[in-house]
Design a protein around this motif. Sequence first.
Motif, mmCIF file in Angstrom:
data_model
loop_
_atom_site.group_PDB
_atom_site.id
_atom_site.type_symbol
_atom_site.label_atom_id
_atom_site.label_comp_id
_atom_site.label_asym_id
_atom_site.label_seq_id
_atom_site.Cartn_x
_atom_site.Cartn_y
_atom_site.Cartn_z
ATOM 1 N N GLY A 13 3.856 -13.309 -8.109
ATOM 2 C CA GLY A 13 3.549 -13.510 -6.702
ATOM 3 C C GLY A 13 4.228 -14.703 -6.061
ATOM 4 N N THR A 37 4.918 -8.345 -6.180
ATOM 5 C CA THR A 37 4.118 -9.256 -5.367
ATOM 6 C C THR A 37 2.878 -8.493 -4.920
ATOM 7 N N TRP A 38 1.938 -9.204 -4.274
ATOM 8 C CA TRP A 38 0.703 -8.554 -3.819
ATOM 9 C C TRP A 38 0.557 -8.561 -2.307
ATOM 10 N N GLY A 39 1.273 -9.420 -1.607
ATOM 11 C CA GLY A 39 1.124 -9.495 -0.161
ATOM 12 C C GLY A 39 2.414 -9.845 0.537
ATOM 13 N N GLY A 61 4.598 -6.039 -2.508
ATOM 14 C CA GLY A 61 3.177 -5.837 -2.264
ATOM 15 C C GLY A 61 2.785 -6.007 -0.809
ATOM 16 N N TRP A 63 -0.867 -6.184 0.977
ATOM 17 C CA TRP A 63 -2.292 -6.273 0.707
ATOM 18 C C TRP A 63 -3.100 -5.465 1.713
ATOM 19 N N ASN A 65 -7.230 -5.059 2.600
ATOM 20 C CA ASN A 65 -8.572 -5.562 2.304
ATOM 21 C C ASN A 65 -9.492 -4.405 1.945
ATOM 22 N N LYS A 85 -3.156 -4.547 10.818
ATOM 23 C CA LYS A 85 -2.540 -4.245 9.522
ATOM 24 C C LYS A 85 -1.369 -3.288 9.700
ATOM 25 N N GLY A 108 -1.471 -1.656 -1.083
ATOM 26 C CA GLY A 108 -2.842 -1.674 -1.586
ATOM 27 C C GLY A 108 -2.938 -1.943 -3.067
ATOM 28 N N ASN A 109 -3.957 -2.718 -3.413
ATOM 29 C CA ASN A 109 -4.232 -3.061 -4.799
ATOM 30 C C ASN A 109 -5.747 -3.053 -5.018
ATOM 31 N N ALA A 111 -8.106 -1.695 -3.605
ATOM 32 C CA ALA A 111 -8.968 -1.751 -2.414
ATOM 33 C C ALA A 111 -10.053 -0.676 -2.457
ATOM 34 N N TYR A 146 0.583 2.949 -4.640
ATOM 35 C CA TYR A 146 -0.723 2.310 -4.470
ATOM 36 C C TYR A 146 -1.181 1.968 -5.880
#
Length: 181
Positions: A13, A37-39, A61, A63, A65, A85, A108-109, A111, A146
């Motif tokens: 990340g 990465t995540w975001g 990535g 993200w 929520n 978003k 998405g991870n 979620a 996803y």
Amino acid sequence: DGKPFYIKGAGCGLAIGKEGEDYLKLAKELGANAVRTWGTDQGTKEYLDKAAKYGLMVDAGIWLNYAAPDTGFSYIGDTEYKKNKRKEVLGYINRFKNHPAILMWNVGNEALFFTQSEEEKIALCQFLEELIQEIHRIDPHHPVIYTSAAHTELAYLKKYVPTLDIIGMNVYGSIRTCHGT
């Protein structure tokens, strides 16, 4: 480039650690050819440029929520979160779709796993499906993945997100927990 690409990846990340460690260089030295990465806050231009310099591809990535009463986020209806978003996601993809380090978009991870109500899970899937369709229109050259918490989200993804290209699984413990799903 018309050849198979076998992913040997690492979650990465940050490009630079707190002590100045070059995480992308370390990933390359450990044998990775791709990082995740995540975001969108992590996959900056500087990050992508550095990854490209090391010959690393990036699972970029984005993200999402999770929705629960205590989070204040909801996917039901035309919420402000969804509007913001959507704008963030599509802007990010438009900005980086031609960057040479982009391998795929990871929208998405887990979620769904953390979303509590059935109604919210379905609404989240419907939002994800809409996003993926828009991403495919903007960038038909990179697949969308996803990432699920093990196999727990597969039934929802199969039923409500048919245009998803890849399902990733975060598996904690043994891969055997996901066999036969």
